[in-house]
Design a protein around this motif. Sequence first.
Motif, PDB file in Angstrom:
ATOM      1  N   ASP A 214       0.831  -1.211   0.000  1.00  0.00           N
ATOM      2  CA  ASP A 214       0.000   0.000   0.000  1.00  0.00           C
ATOM      3  C   ASP A 214       0.866   1.262   0.000  1.00  0.00           C
ATOM      4  N   ASN A 215       2.015   1.200   0.657  1.00  0.00           N
ATOM      5  CA  ASN A 215       2.887   2.373   0.749  1.00  0.00           C
ATOM      6  C   ASN A 215       3.594   2.686  -0.557  1.00  0.00           C
ATOM      7  N   THR A 216       3.464   1.825  -1.563  1.00  0.00           N
ATOM      8  CA  THR A 216       4.004   2.181  -2.882  1.00  0.00           C
ATOM      9  C   THR A 216       3.177   3.270  -3.534  1.00  0.00           C
ATOM     10  N   LEU A 217       1.952   3.487  -3.032  1.00  0.00           N
ATOM     11  CA  LEU A 217       1.108   4.583  -3.520  1.00  0.00           C
ATOM     12  C   LEU A 217       1.151   5.711  -2.492  1.00  0.00           C
ATOM     13  N   ILE A 218       1.681   6.859  -2.877  1.00  0.00           N
ATOM     14  CA  ILE A 218       1.778   8.003  -1.980  1.00  0.00           C
ATOM     15  C   ILE A 218       0.578   8.910  -2.219  1.00  0.00           C
ATOM     16  N   LYS A 219      -0.167   9.166  -1.131  1.00  0.00           N
ATOM     17  CA  LYS A 219      -1.371   9.987  -1.201  1.00  0.00           C
ATOM     18  C   LYS A 219      -1.157  11.271  -0.393  1.00  0.00           C
ATOM     19  N   VAL A 220      -1.840  12.333  -0.816  1.00  0.00           N
ATOM     20  CA  VAL A 220      -1.708  13.597  -0.088  1.00  0.00           C
ATOM     21  C   VAL A 220      -2.620  13.573   1.132  1.00  0.00           C
ATOM     22  N   PRO A 221      -2.123  14.026   2.293  1.00  0.00           N
ATOM     23  CA  PRO A 221      -2.930  13.973   3.525  1.00  0.00           C
ATOM     24  C   PRO A 221      -3.941  15.105   3.635  1.00  0.00           C
ATOM     25  N   VAL A 222      -3.714  16.203   2.893  1.00  0.00           N
ATOM     26  CA  VAL A 222      -4.624  17.352   2.966  1.00  0.00           C
ATOM     27  C   VAL A 222      -4.785  17.933   1.562  1.00  0.00           C
ATOM     28  N   ALA A 223      -5.892  18.618   1.354  1.00  0.00           N
ATOM     29  CA  ALA A 223      -6.090  19.322   0.097  1.00  0.00           C
ATOM     30  C   ALA A 223      -5.164  20.528   0.032  1.00  0.00           C
ATOM     31  N   GLY A 224      -4.688  20.855  -1.158  1.00  0.00           N
ATOM     32  CA  GLY A 224      -3.790  21.995  -1.294  1.00  0.00           C
ATOM     33  C   GLY A 224      -3.245  22.129  -2.697  1.00  0.00           C
ATOM     34  N   THR A 225      -2.129  22.840  -2.801  1.00  0.00           N
ATOM     35  CA  THR A 225      -1.474  23.109  -4.078  1.00  0.00           C
ATOM     36  C   THR A 225      -0.041  22.592  -4.016  1.00  0.00           C
ATOM     37  N   ILE A 226       0.395  21.923  -5.084  1.00  0.00           N
ATOM     38  CA  ILE A 226       1.765  21.405  -5.142  1.00  0.00           C
ATOM     39  C   ILE A 226       2.728  22.580  -5.282  1.00  0.00           C
ATOM     40  N   LEU A 227       3.635  22.726  -4.311  1.00  0.00           N
ATOM     41  CA  LEU A 227       4.627  23.790  -4.342  1.00  0.00           C
ATOM     42  C   LEU A 227       5.907  23.370  -5.057  1.00  0.00           C
ATOM     43  N   GLU A 228       6.259  22.090  -4.926  1.00  0.00           N
ATOM     44  CA  GLU A 228       7.529  21.635  -5.492  1.00  0.00           C
ATOM     45  C   GLU A 228       7.449  20.146  -5.797  1.00  0.00           C
ATOM     46  N   ARG A 229       7.946  19.767  -6.976  1.00  0.00           N
ATOM     47  CA  ARG A 229       8.066  18.356  -7.357  1.00  0.00           C
ATOM     48  C   ARG A 229       9.544  18.008  -7.290  1.00  0.00           C
ATOM     49  N   LEU A 230       9.890  17.099  -6.376  1.00  0.00           N
ATOM     50  CA  LEU A 230      11.294  16.879  -6.036  1.00  0.00           C
ATOM     51  C   LEU A 230      11.890  15.637  -6.686  1.00  0.00           C
ATOM     52  N   VAL A 231      11.083  14.770  -7.296  1.00  0.00           N
ATOM     53  CA  VAL A 231      11.606  13.541  -7.903  1.00  0.00           C
ATOM     54  C   VAL A 231      10.999  13.357  -9.287  1.00  0.00           C
ATOM     55  N   GLU A 232      11.643  12.502 -10.053  1.00  0.00           N
ATOM     56  CA  GLU A 232      11.174  12.136 -11.392  1.00  0.00           C
ATOM     57  C   GLU A 232      11.145  10.614 -11.504  1.00  0.00           C
ATOM     58  N   PRO A 233      10.359  10.054 -12.438  1.00  0.00           N
ATOM     59  CA  PRO A 233      10.339   8.602 -12.620  1.00  0.00           C
ATOM     60  C   PRO A 233      11.738   8.053 -12.877  1.00  0.00           C
ATOM     61  N   GLY A 234      12.029   6.935 -12.235  1.00  0.00           N
ATOM     62  CA  GLY A 234      13.348   6.312 -12.361  1.00  0.00           C
ATOM     63  C   GLY A 234      14.280   6.606 -11.210  1.00  0.00           C
ATOM     64  N   GLU A 235      13.992   7.638 -10.424  1.00  0.00           N
ATOM     65  CA  GLU A 235      14.850   7.963  -9.277  1.00  0.00           C
ATOM     66  C   GLU A 235      14.523   7.064  -8.088  1.00  0.00           C
ATOM     67  N   ILE A 236      15.516   6.851  -7.239  1.00  0.00           N
ATOM     68  CA  ILE A 236      15.353   6.046  -6.030  1.00  0.00           C
ATOM     69  C   ILE A 236      14.941   6.953  -4.881  1.00  0.00           C
ATOM     70  N   VAL A 237      13.949   6.514  -4.109  1.00  0.00           N
ATOM     71  CA  VAL A 237      13.538   7.233  -2.905  1.00  0.00           C
ATOM     72  C   VAL A 237      13.739   6.318  -1.710  1.00  0.00           C
ATOM     73  N   THR A 238      13.944   6.922  -0.543  1.00  0.00           N
ATOM     74  CA  THR A 238      14.223   6.145   0.652  1.00  0.00           C
ATOM     75  C   THR A 238      13.576   6.813   1.857  1.00  0.00           C
ATOM     76  N   THR A 239      13.586   6.116   2.979  1.00  0.00           N
ATOM     77  CA  THR A 239      12.961   6.641   4.198  1.00  0.00           C
ATOM     78  C   THR A 239      13.894   7.526   4.998  1.00  0.00           C
ATOM     79  N   SER A 240      15.177   7.545   4.663  1.00  0.00           N
ATOM     80  CA  SER A 240      16.142   8.360   5.404  1.00  0.00           C
ATOM     81  C   SER A 240      16.872   9.274   4.435  1.00  0.00           C
ATOM     82  N   PHE A 241      17.360  10.410   4.946  1.00  0.00           N
ATOM     83  CA  PHE A 241      18.013  11.407   4.096  1.00  0.00           C
ATOM     84  C   PHE A 241      19.396  10.926   3.676  1.00  0.00           C
TER      85      PHE A 241
END
Length: 416
Positions: A214-241
């Motif tokens: 289920d966590n492979t799908l990231i959902k927004v917790p509140v309604a709003g406007t996207i300020l910044e898109r930080l990743v693109e398809p193909g990039e690796i994401v992780t739980t730690s910086f």
Amino acid sequence: RYGVTGLLVILAVGAFLLRGYLDPIEVEVAVAQRLDPGAPAPVLTAGGYIIPHRKVELAPKITGRVEWVGVEKGDRVERGQVVLRIEQREFLVAVDRAEAALLGARARLKELEAGSRPEEIERARAALEEARSNVANAVLELDRFQRLYAEGAVSRQLLDGAKNRYEVALAQRMAAEQSYELTRIGPRQEQIDLARAQVREAEAALRATQVDLDNTLIKVPVAGTILERLVEPGEIVTTSFIGGRGAKSAVLSLANLMVLDVEVDVSQNEFRKVRLNQPATIVPDAFPDRTYRGYLAELAPEANRQKATLQVKVRILDPDDTIRPEMNAKVTFLEPPRATPGGPPKVLVPKEAIVTRDGQRLVYLANGSKAAGRPVKIGAEVDGKVEVLEGLQGGETVVVRGVEALRDGQRLRIKR
């Protein structure tokens, strides 16, 4: 010849002056503030920056490769909307493996709870009878070898072999008796309890793999406007910086742009003039002809001793699509008037709007796209604003930047 030259000079000067009137001058404007008797009075004006009340950065709960991003910068999103998907193949395999393990644990528990089958009991009884028969044969053989040994017909080695086979037959009979008894009684309660615990463990493992899926799908917790898109398809994401070019721990940032604050640093010397829930007006620098209502919503718990300021946040009550985060804005804090209602209204303008020409105080009004000088009589100055006693009624748009170069009729280009 001199007459022609003089005429050319006059024409050139005239063309230069005419060009000065035809070419628009870029200016900044503000609205003359009218304070009616009994209306709140300004006590402090300070500059700040418009910020979202709450800014949310979305981060993944798992590590994986981004497969799809469904939003762009500036898109509006609703609560619960899926905005990003991480590759799911390995998580689907983990779910299948956990489901198979759960099926095996449940089958084992069912087998133990059912107990031994009649066929298994009968087979254990047959094995016990066979073991008893082997003991009887071993007794007869041992008796015979003992007599023969007493008569000197066999060696000691053969007698010892008969004794050994007798002892083995006794041990096998004992084992067969225990096996038959266990088969007849069935599994112990401890075995059943252990199997049930293994089923619960397998169920928990399955739920954990489903949560990861289920966590492979990231959902927004509140309604709003996207300020910044930080990743693109193909990039690796992780739980730690991970800094540099490593995997990213944040994927998107968003905010509700209908709930905005102005962050203001108030000098410690002026802090006595502000309080929680104090009314205020907000004028964005980009739109000086627009005024928004607000109130002081937050006081920082500690001051900044290096800047000798205290940070406060003023909530904008009626934001619209015009104002944006990180815009500069002027905040004017208001207090109820000390005097009783009555008397003429007060008109206030920024002190930068006042200019002196030939000993006369003027303000320049932005009438459409042209400047118009207006003589004024001024009073006291408070917090960067001057009271206009005569010449304005309030609500006029006055020039506050670029006023030094203006003349009546000068074309204007208002800076937004």
